[in-house]
Design a protein around this motif. Structure first.
Motif, PDB file in Angstrom:
ATOM      1  N   LYS A  44      -7.845  58.222  93.370  1.00  0.00           N
ATOM      2  CA  LYS A  44      -7.647  57.964  91.941  1.00  0.00           C
ATOM      3  C   LYS A  44      -8.381  56.702  91.475  1.00  0.00           C
ATOM      4  O   LYS A  44      -8.824  56.639  90.336  1.00  0.00           O
ATOM      5  N   THR A  45      -8.505  55.725  92.356  1.00  0.00           N
ATOM      6  CA  THR A  45      -9.135  54.467  91.938  1.00  0.00           C
ATOM      7  C   THR A  45     -10.554  54.701  91.428  1.00  0.00           C
ATOM      8  O   THR A  45     -10.925  54.220  90.353  1.00  0.00           O
ATOM      9  N   ASP A  54      -1.957  52.534  86.562  1.00  0.00           N
ATOM     10  CA  ASP A  54      -2.152  53.113  87.884  1.00  0.00           C
ATOM     11  C   ASP A  54      -0.799  53.225  88.571  1.00  0.00           C
ATOM     12  O   ASP A  54       0.025  52.316  88.480  1.00  0.00           O
ATOM     13  N   GLU A  55      -0.580  54.320  89.270  1.00  0.00           N
ATOM     14  CA  GLU A  55       0.711  54.552  89.945  1.00  0.00           C
ATOM     15  C   GLU A  55       1.848  54.321  88.957  1.00  0.00           C
ATOM     16  O   GLU A  55       2.787  53.562  89.224  1.00  0.00           O
TER      17      GLU A  55
HETATM   18 MG    MG Z   1      -4.061  54.393  93.931  1.00  0.00          MG
END
Ligand code: MG
Ligand code: ADP
Length: 428
Positions: free
Chosen positions: A54-55, A154-155
């Motif tokens: 995902k990053t 994120d997350e």
């Molecule tokens: Mg991540």
């Protein structure tokens, strides 16, 4: 579709080259889906498990929008933990290594705020940070978000679990209305849906299909064992697989302490992290594990959040986790970037039932394996040793060793006995 490469994206050569240098050949599923949408400026909800890349999925489109000459923050990424913030900032640095003068800064609690303030004053394009510390900077007026064009959560599910919801909403209100908002999360529970409704514009919801959620290159097994035998079984499995980098999860701090104490007593190089330790203590242990100074890291779910340990060979579930999602998070620490990982779960009779529901929820098969007896272990290990010797006979340069063996034979030693004596030495 499966043959998409990074060259198919409408991104600059600077970034393409950097990705190549990072060793990534093909985009992962979430990258394939999210990068084109985000490049078009759309708001995105990206639902994908840990370890799916995902990053890169949010960093690439965000970097494409940065205007280097303007040295005020143009993108902000909120992460649940300090470790994760550092990690994401590091990944962005790698991706932007050909973009001269691009500055990214991680801001998080625990680090002296003065240092961060000085760095911010020098001019930063991208901020990565935990909600608490970001808000702190906003309050002190050391961080100005009026030029923000992209916000990444994120997350997101973990941030909400950790109680950051109000902080996040607060921060979002400080950013311009016409921003692009990208949200990534393994799960999308109700509170997250609410956030997306309030703070995203017509978002595209991208979801990695559930059957793809547990990465297929993780081999999952469980071992039925009484609780009191778990320590023995764990040790046997570590020995059998000659684990150099293994992560052991347990449900409680007390059991983490128990495990670390007893593994050390038995001569394993192990250490643990849990929520009662200071950040500094945890960082130290994580550093040792990353540098392979210890082989076995024992952790609770909460302490392990967001930590990235590349290349864990095996994840052990010393206890069956209390939540389905924890199982997925835990085993997502192995089998990354195309390598095969192993997940071994020790389940007592009662825990078998929980494991069944986890199987259903994650739509995977966790195969039963017999706990090897000491006799069987011996046999298996012998087999591995003999394979290694065969391999060495066929591939290694053994000139020097042959010379030594010849001198033994000249002294009237029988070659077969020489080999047997060597095996005895290796195994003792
Ligand atoms: Mg991540
Ligand atoms: P997530 O945020 O979904 O948990 P990460 O962004 O931390 O996943 O990526 C997980 C791992 O996969 C990292 O080690 C990262 O360097 C690696 N990775 C990311 N994209 C790719 C790719 N396209 N090919 C191979 N490895 C990748």
């Amino acid at each position: 579709m499966s043959d998409t490469t990074f060259n198919d994206f409408n991104i600059s050569n600077d970034i393409k080259d950097a990705i190549k240098d990072m060793g990534f050949e093909k985009p992962t599923s979430i990258q394939k889906m999210a990068i084109p949408e985000a490049l078009e400026g759309k708001d995105v909800i990206g639902q994908a498990q840990t370890g799916t890349g995902k990053t890169v999925a949010f960093s690439v489109p965000l970097l494409e929008k940065i205007f280097i000459k303007d040295k005020s923050p143009q993108a902000i990424i909120l992460c649940p933990t300090r470790e994760l913030s550092i990690q994401v900032a590091g990944e962005i640095e790698k991706l932007s290594k050909n973009m001269k003068k691009l500055r990214v800064l991680a801001v998080y609690g625990g680090q002296p705020i003065g240092r961060q303030i000085r760095a911010l004053k020098k001019g930063v394009h991208i901020i990565v940070g935990t909600p608490g510390r970001v808000l702190d900077h906003i309050d002190r007026k050391t961080l100005d978000l009026t030029g923000i064009e992209t916000v990444v959560l994120d997350e997101a599910d973990e941030m909400l679990d950790m109680g950051f919801r109000e902080d996040i909403e607060h921060i979002l209100r400080f950013t311009p209305k016409n921003r692009q908002t990208l949200l990534f999360s393994a799960t999308i529970p109700k509170p997250i849906k609410k956030i997306t409704k309030h703070y995203q514009k017509d978002p595209v919801h991208l979801k990695i299909a559930k059957k793809d959620m547990v990465v297929p290159q993780i081999e999952q097994y469980y071992f039925e064992t009484k609780d009191k035998d778990k320590l023995d079984v764990l040790c046997r499995l570590i020995d059998l697989h000659d684990v150099k980098l293994g992560l052991v999860f347990s449900n409680t701090k007390r059991r983490v302490d128990f495990l670390v104490r007893n593994l050390k007593k038995r001569g394993y190089s192990a250490d643990g992290i849990h929520g009662d330790m200071t950040q500094n203590q945890r960082d130290k242990v994580m550093g040792k594990f990353r540098n392979e100074k210890i082989n076995i890291l024992v952790a609770t779910d909460v302490a392990a959040r967001g930590i990235d340990v590349p290349d864990v060979e095996v994840v052990f579930n010393y206890d069956v986790p209390n939540h389905n999602d924890y199982y997925v998070h835990r085993i997502g620490r192995t089998g990354r970037a195309g390598k095969t990982g192993y997940a071994f779960t020790l389940a007592s009779g009662r825990e078998r039932k929980i494991l069944k529901t986890i199987e259903k929820h994650t739509n995977t098969k966790i195969k039963k394996q017999k706990v090897p007896t000491f006799k069987e272990m011996e046999k298996i290990k012998d087999g591995i040793l003999l394979d290694e010797i065969k391999e060495s006979v066929n591939n290694d340069n053994l000139k020097k060793e042959l010379f030594l063996v010849e001198s033994l034979i000249e002294d009237d030693c029988n070659p077969i006995f020489v080999a047997a004596a060597l095996l005895k030495k290796i195994k003792s």
